[in-house]
Design a protein around this motif. Structure first.
Motif, PDB file in Angstrom:
ATOM      1  N   PHE A  57     -29.136   7.354  21.832  1.00 25.42           N
ATOM      2  CA  PHE A  57     -28.287   6.970  20.703  1.00 25.42           C
ATOM      3  C   PHE A  57     -26.838   6.920  21.177  1.00 25.42           C
ATOM      4  CE2 PHE A  57     -25.880   8.682  16.923  1.00 25.42           C
ATOM      5  CZ  PHE A  57     -25.848   7.466  16.246  1.00 25.42           C
ATOM      6  N   ASP A  58     -26.204   5.790  21.023  1.00 29.99           N
ATOM      7  CA  ASP A  58     -24.814   5.631  21.451  1.00 29.99           C
ATOM      8  C   ASP A  58     -23.899   5.796  20.237  1.00 29.99           C
ATOM      9  OD1 ASP A  58     -22.325   4.901  22.402  1.00 29.99           O
ATOM     10  OD2 ASP A  58     -23.056   3.164  23.534  1.00 29.99           O
ATOM     11  N   ALA A  59     -23.512   7.034  20.001  1.00 32.47           N
ATOM     12  CA  ALA A  59     -22.725   7.343  18.798  1.00 32.47           C
ATOM     13  C   ALA A  59     -21.349   6.705  18.836  1.00 32.47           C
ATOM     14  CB  ALA A  59     -22.604   8.853  18.629  1.00 32.47           C
ATOM     15  N   ARG A  89     -28.406  13.367  17.022  1.00 30.99           N
ATOM     16  CA  ARG A  89     -27.521  12.275  16.574  1.00 30.99           C
ATOM     17  C   ARG A  89     -26.254  12.813  15.923  1.00 30.99           C
ATOM     18  NH1 ARG A  89     -30.702   6.934  15.270  1.00 30.99           N
ATOM     19  NH2 ARG A  89     -32.102   7.115  17.028  1.00 30.99           N
ATOM     20  N   VAL A  90     -26.418  13.892  15.187  1.00 31.59           N
ATOM     21  CA  VAL A  90     -25.259  14.489  14.525  1.00 31.59           C
ATOM     22  C   VAL A  90     -24.297  15.052  15.574  1.00 31.59           C
ATOM     23  CG1 VAL A  90     -24.529  16.314  12.955  1.00 31.59           C
ATOM     24  CG2 VAL A  90     -26.571  14.965  12.431  1.00 31.59           C
ATOM     25  N   ALA A  91     -24.837  15.725  16.572  1.00 30.65           N
ATOM     26  CA  ALA A  91     -23.999  16.290  17.639  1.00 30.65           C
ATOM     27  C   ALA A  91     -23.282  15.170  18.384  1.00 30.65           C
ATOM     28  CB  ALA A  91     -24.860  17.111  18.599  1.00 30.65           C
ATOM     29  N   ALA A  92     -23.976  14.063  18.605  1.00 25.56           N
ATOM     30  CA  ALA A  92     -23.358  12.931  19.305  1.00 25.56           C
ATOM     31  C   ALA A  92     -22.230  12.332  18.469  1.00 25.56           C
ATOM     32  CB  ALA A  92     -24.414  11.878  19.622  1.00 25.56           C
ATOM     33  N   MET A  93     -22.418  12.290  17.153  1.00 25.95           N
ATOM     34  CA  MET A  93     -21.389  11.723  16.275  1.00 25.95           C
ATOM     35  C   MET A  93     -20.148  12.623  16.260  1.00 25.95           C
ATOM     36  SD  MET A  93     -20.966   8.919  14.691  1.00 25.95           S
ATOM     37  CE  MET A  93     -22.629   8.263  14.686  1.00 25.95           C
ATOM     38  N   LEU A  94     -20.370  13.925  16.281  1.00 25.70           N
ATOM     39  CA  LEU A  94     -19.254  14.878  16.383  1.00 25.70           C
ATOM     40  C   LEU A  94     -18.499  14.663  17.689  1.00 25.70           C
ATOM     41  CD1 LEU A  94     -20.405  18.498  15.432  1.00 25.70           C
ATOM     42  CD2 LEU A  94     -18.370  17.316  14.597  1.00 25.70           C
TER      43      LEU A  94
END
Ligand SMILES: *Cc1c(COP(=O)(O)O)cnc(C)c1O
Length: 228
Positions: free
Chosen positions: A13-15, A53-58
């Motif tokens: 996932f490329d946030a 995904r949430v960690a990547a968005m952060l």
């Protein structure tokens, strides 16, 4: 024999790219409406998304997140609350009001006198006040939360005068399968005549339309994170 295809990992996932793409679309919609892109906040709706995904968005720099449920939000964010703006966008039961007042920066789903009363008590008690939005049930859908449009002016006045709450704006969730525009327009009109300047409107499928009608924050889940 090995099957080459089975050794190709699914793309990560490329946030950064996902967030960039949504921010670019927000900026384009704002400019098209003659508005400043900086006046539209992206609320990343992290409900039910995998931690990865949430960690990547952060890590990608996103700081404003929306959650539907108090317990899920606490479990996900409690240990890394600092520096974030957390917004409750799902219905709030009065028995969760204390936790919600203690935890969220913004509660977007104030929709009934009893909840207003309990929030006022809890704000007093905690000495801390989340910013508050009133949810309007623009489609007058019986199963949906939100104050009915004909009752909105009176409810806003009651929240201010009777319960002493500082209301920041309005929020709406247009009915599925209907054009959203008229619902956004109605919400904006109710806000304007009540002196409310903030509008939480627009989700993955219609946030650009919402910006055209004056949304100051858009709540984007699947278009940002992928399917839930
Ligand atoms: C889930 C949810 C969203 C995000 O919906 P998407 O279509 O995934 O963008 C926005 N607002 C509310 C109130 C929601 O419950």
């Amino acid at each position: 024999m090995t099957d080459a295809r089975s050794t190709i990992a699914a793309p990560a996932f490329d946030a950064v790219a996902a967030r960039r793409a949504i921010l670019d679309r927000i900026a384009a919609a704002a400019r098209a409406a003659g508005r400043d892109p900086a006046d539209v906040t992206l609320t990343a709706v992290s409900k039910m998304q995998p931690e990865e995904r949430v960690a990547a968005m952060l890590a990608a720099g996103q700081r404003v997140f929306g959650e539907n449920r108090v317990q899920e939000a606490l479990a996900r964010w409690r240990h890394r609350r600092e520096g974030l703006e957390l917004r409750l966008i799902g219905p709030l039961q009065t028995n969760k009001a204390r936790e919600a007042v203690a935890f969220f920066n913004v509660i977007e789903t104030l929709d009934r006198p009893r909840l207003a009363q309990v929030l006022a008590q809890e704000i007093q008690r905690a000495g801390r006040a989340p910013r508050l939005y009133i949810e309007v049930n623009t489609g007058e859908e019986p199963q949906k939360a939100g104050v009915m449009p004909p009752e909105a002016d009176a409810f806003i006045a009651r929240c201010r005068d009777e319960f002493g709450l500082a209301v920041e704006g309005l929020m709406c969730i247009p009915p599925a399968g209907e054009p959203s525009g008229p619902h956004f327009a109605l919400t904006a009109k109710i806000a304007a005549r009540n002196g409310l300047r903030k509008l939480s409107m627009g989700m993955s499928g219609d946030f650009e339309t919402a910006i055209g009608f004056g949304a100051t924050s858009v709540r984007v889940g699947t278009a940002l994170f992928g399917g839930r």
